[in-house]
Design a protein around this motif. Structure first.
Motif, PDB file in Angstrom:
ATOM      1  N   UNK A 123     -18.617  -5.072   2.595  1.00  0.00           N
ATOM      2  CA  UNK A 123     -19.938  -4.906   3.216  1.00  0.00           C
ATOM      3  C   UNK A 123     -20.477  -3.488   3.090  1.00  0.00           C
ATOM      4  N   UNK A 124     -19.807  -2.652   2.314  1.00  0.00           N
ATOM      5  CA  UNK A 124     -20.280  -1.280   2.113  1.00  0.00           C
ATOM      6  C   UNK A 124     -21.315  -1.284   0.991  1.00  0.00           C
ATOM      7  N   UNK A 125     -22.567  -1.375   1.388  1.00  0.00           N
ATOM      8  CA  UNK A 125     -23.692  -1.409   0.450  1.00  0.00           C
ATOM      9  C   UNK A 125     -24.576  -0.190   0.688  1.00  0.00           C
ATOM     10  N   UNK A 126     -25.457   0.146  -0.259  1.00  0.00           N
ATOM     11  CA  UNK A 126     -26.400   1.250  -0.012  1.00  0.00           C
ATOM     12  C   UNK A 126     -27.235   1.033   1.249  1.00  0.00           C
ATOM     13  N   UNK A 127     -27.605  -0.208   1.510  1.00  0.00           N
ATOM     14  CA  UNK A 127     -28.413  -0.498   2.704  1.00  0.00           C
ATOM     15  C   UNK A 127     -27.621  -0.210   3.976  1.00  0.00           C
ATOM     16  N   UNK A 128     -26.337  -0.590   3.999  1.00  0.00           N
ATOM     17  CA  UNK A 128     -25.507  -0.280   5.163  1.00  0.00           C
ATOM     18  C   UNK A 128     -25.362   1.224   5.337  1.00  0.00           C
ATOM     19  N   UNK A 129     -25.083   1.939   4.264  1.00  0.00           N
ATOM     20  CA  UNK A 129     -24.881   3.384   4.350  1.00  0.00           C
ATOM     21  C   UNK A 129     -26.136   4.069   4.887  1.00  0.00           C
ATOM     22  N   UNK A 182      -6.299  -1.968   4.436  1.00  0.00           N
ATOM     23  CA  UNK A 182      -5.068  -2.726   4.708  1.00  0.00           C
ATOM     24  C   UNK A 182      -4.032  -2.594   3.592  1.00  0.00           C
ATOM     25  N   UNK A 183      -4.398  -2.840   2.355  1.00  0.00           N
ATOM     26  CA  UNK A 183      -3.521  -2.657   1.196  1.00  0.00           C
ATOM     27  C   UNK A 183      -4.405  -2.650  -0.041  1.00  0.00           C
ATOM     28  N   UNK A 184      -3.897  -2.066  -1.125  1.00  0.00           N
ATOM     29  CA  UNK A 184      -4.628  -2.102  -2.394  1.00  0.00           C
ATOM     30  C   UNK A 184      -3.973  -3.065  -3.382  1.00  0.00           C
ATOM     31  N   UNK A 185      -3.131  -3.934  -2.866  1.00  0.00           N
ATOM     32  CA  UNK A 185      -2.528  -4.989  -3.683  1.00  0.00           C
ATOM     33  C   UNK A 185      -3.388  -6.247  -3.586  1.00  0.00           C
ATOM     34  N   UNK A 186      -3.963  -6.684  -4.693  1.00  0.00           N
ATOM     35  CA  UNK A 186      -4.797  -7.891  -4.684  1.00  0.00           C
ATOM     36  C   UNK A 186      -4.020  -9.107  -4.208  1.00  0.00           C
ATOM     37  N   UNK A 187      -2.738  -9.192  -4.594  1.00  0.00           N
ATOM     38  CA  UNK A 187      -1.919 -10.349  -4.194  1.00  0.00           C
ATOM     39  C   UNK A 187      -1.746 -10.385  -2.678  1.00  0.00           C
ATOM     40  N   UNK A 201      -3.222 -12.442   2.949  1.00  0.00           N
ATOM     41  CA  UNK A 201      -3.600 -12.248   4.360  1.00  0.00           C
ATOM     42  C   UNK A 201      -5.063 -12.624   4.624  1.00  0.00           C
ATOM     43  N   UNK A 202      -5.730 -13.162   3.606  1.00  0.00           N
ATOM     44  CA  UNK A 202      -7.066 -13.699   3.800  1.00  0.00           C
ATOM     45  C   UNK A 202      -8.177 -12.682   3.918  1.00  0.00           C
ATOM     46  N   UNK A 203      -7.992 -11.496   3.319  1.00  0.00           N
ATOM     47  CA  UNK A 203      -9.060 -10.499   3.353  1.00  0.00           C
ATOM     48  C   UNK A 203     -10.187 -10.910   2.412  1.00  0.00           C
ATOM     49  N   UNK A 204     -11.407 -10.493   2.757  1.00  0.00           N
ATOM     50  CA  UNK A 204     -12.579 -10.886   1.965  1.00  0.00           C
ATOM     51  C   UNK A 204     -12.830  -9.954   0.784  1.00  0.00           C
ATOM     52  N   UNK A 205     -12.091  -8.849   0.692  1.00  0.00           N
ATOM     53  CA  UNK A 205     -12.300  -7.892  -0.391  1.00  0.00           C
ATOM     54  C   UNK A 205     -11.090  -7.841  -1.314  1.00  0.00           C
ATOM     55  N   UNK A 206     -11.289  -7.184  -2.457  1.00  0.00           N
ATOM     56  CA  UNK A 206     -10.174  -6.942  -3.367  1.00  0.00           C
ATOM     57  C   UNK A 206     -10.008  -5.436  -3.575  1.00  0.00           C
ATOM     58  N   UNK A 238     -14.237   1.145  -4.576  1.00  0.00           N
ATOM     59  CA  UNK A 238     -15.671   1.447  -4.656  1.00  0.00           C
ATOM     60  C   UNK A 238     -16.231   1.875  -3.305  1.00  0.00           C
ATOM     61  N   UNK A 239     -15.786   1.206  -2.234  1.00  0.00           N
ATOM     62  CA  UNK A 239     -16.251   1.560  -0.888  1.00  0.00           C
ATOM     63  C   UNK A 239     -15.843   2.985  -0.533  1.00  0.00           C
ATOM     64  N   UNK A 240     -14.605   3.341  -0.816  1.00  0.00           N
ATOM     65  CA  UNK A 240     -14.133   4.691  -0.520  1.00  0.00           C
ATOM     66  C   UNK A 240     -14.873   5.737  -1.347  1.00  0.00           C
ATOM     67  N   UNK A 241     -15.146   5.407  -2.606  1.00  0.00           N
ATOM     68  CA  UNK A 241     -15.929   6.318  -3.454  1.00  0.00           C
ATOM     69  C   UNK A 241     -17.266   6.647  -2.791  1.00  0.00           C
ATOM     70  N   UNK A 242     -17.936   5.622  -2.287  1.00  0.00           N
ATOM     71  CA  UNK A 242     -19.258   5.807  -1.682  1.00  0.00           C
ATOM     72  C   UNK A 242     -19.180   6.523  -0.342  1.00  0.00           C
TER      73      UNK A 242
END
Length: 376
Positions: free
Chosen positions: A101-107, A123-128, A133-138, A144-148
């Motif tokens: 949910x980290x979008x330019x509009x949110x920022x 939580x983790x940077x492992x896609x598996x 654990x059912x996270x909505x992101x990869x 990308x979110x951290x970069x922004x």
């Protein structure tokens, strides 16, 4: 460490998520169809609460759920707060968000709101593992979110989970090493708790994975060592920071300061010092009840002097600096050592007493629950 024990803070709950994580038992919903009605009710509650509580606000924490999903309503939320509360110029304004949910509009909306601290649920940077654990992101979305975020906000924190099903030492090391390439000021390492009623608990109950507490301790030790080597100090059992950049809101809660909970199911803690009154109030947890009357309290609990002292000890001993014994006397009107000295004498080898602070020695934090119970 910063003394936040006299702060007055606001906790604001926004309970909507893209999807429900497999381990989550928080009061949150994947259906956001009533978001506009909810935010309207929340603003009404804020205005009503501000009439009663005429104190300066030192910190605002917007949690969830995924507050970043409600960015279109941040302007109304800010106006409701500023209309009735005086927010200190240097107040911490912290907001949770999830990578997807980290979008330019949110920022843009978060900056306009005044956010100066963002907490990202990596939580983790492992896609598996994220999928498990059912996270909505990869992984890519998290990076990308951290970069922004790190280019915009002065303080960014990342959450990491330990003890995930199938997590390896290499998983954790790689995630931490990648996170440490960013100018993060804060990092939280939370152990997975298998809560009844969640999909992950059901999977565990049916033997789909084994929970290994000893290995989870090894993972935590590794996290502590890696973070320390990169200039992070552990200031609370699960929280680490650089440059004394603690989470002011959470620290104030651990130091038994007052806070006002606003939103569905949110809790407040309000007291009068000197042993007079301690109250915990929980807002309605049923959405339809909250929407019809956001000021409705589901539970209002008067806390006895003895229970208040126990809470102060239990919360404060989570902190590396421990409990402030002078502050204990100010709040409760009694001397800590007079009341608890005999119990403390039986376990004193596990504690450090320095400059009117009592803390658990770092090497004994693993048995903190047992040590706290021995005092209270």
């Amino acid at each position: 460490m910063k003394d936040c024990s006299r702060d007055f803070s606001l906790y604001i709950h926004i309970p909507f998520c893209v999807s429900k994580c497999a381990y989550c038992d928080f009061l949150s919903f994947a259906d956001s169809s009533c978001m506009a009605s909810y935010m309207d009710a929340l603003c009404r509650q804020i205005r009503a609460a501000g009439v009663k509580e005429k104190r300066k606000v030192s910190a605002i924490y917007v949690g969830g759920g995924t507050p970043s999903l409600a960015y279109r309503h941040f302007g109304d939320l800010k106006k409701a707060i500023s209309d009735v509360f005086f927010v200190e110029k240097d107040a911490e304004i912290s907001m949770e968000c999830n990578p997807e949910s980290v979008t330019p509009a949110f920022i843009d909306a978060a900056q306009s709101f005044g956010v100066n601290r963002v907490s990202v649920g990596v939580q983790t940077l492992s896609d598996a593992l994220l999928k498990k654990i059912g996270r909505a992101h990869d992984r890519t979305q998290a990076i990308n979110a951290l970069d922004k975020l790190t280019k915009v906000f002065p303080a960014v924190s990342a959450d990491v989970m330990i003890g995930l099903p199938g997590q390896t030492m290499e998983n954790l090391q790689e995630s931490l090493d990648r996170l440490l390439t960013y100018p993060l000021k804060h990092l939280s390492c939370y152990s997975l708790i298998l809560e009844e009623g969640t999909p992950l608990f059901e999977a565990y109950k049916h033997g789909e994975f084994v929970s290994d507490d000893d290995f989870a301790v090894d993972l935590y030790d590794e996290a502590c060592m890696r973070l320390a080597a990169n200039g992070f100090s552990r200031y609370e059992i699960s929280n680490f920071c650089k440059d004394d950049c603690v989470c002011r809101y959470n620290t104030s809660v651990w130091q038994y300061a007052d806070y006002l909970g606003l939103g569905l199911g949110a809790s407040s803690f309000l007291k009068k010092e000197g042993g007079a009154t301690f109250r915990r109030i929980r807002n309605a947890a049923c959405m339809s009840d909250y929407l019809s009357d956001p000021s409705l309290a589901e539970e209002a609990l008067e806390i006895s002097l003895e229970e208040g002292q126990k809470e102060f000890i239990m919360l404060g001993l989570r902190l590396s600096c421990g409990i402030d014994l002078v502050r204990f006397r100010e709040i409760f009107g009694v001397d800590f050592l007079s009341n608890y000295g005999e119990k403390l004498s039986k376990v004193k080898q596990y504690f450090c007493y320095k400059k009117n602070h009592l803390s658990i020695l770092p090497q004994h934090l693993y048995i903190s629950n047992s040590l706290i119970n021995s005092l209270i």
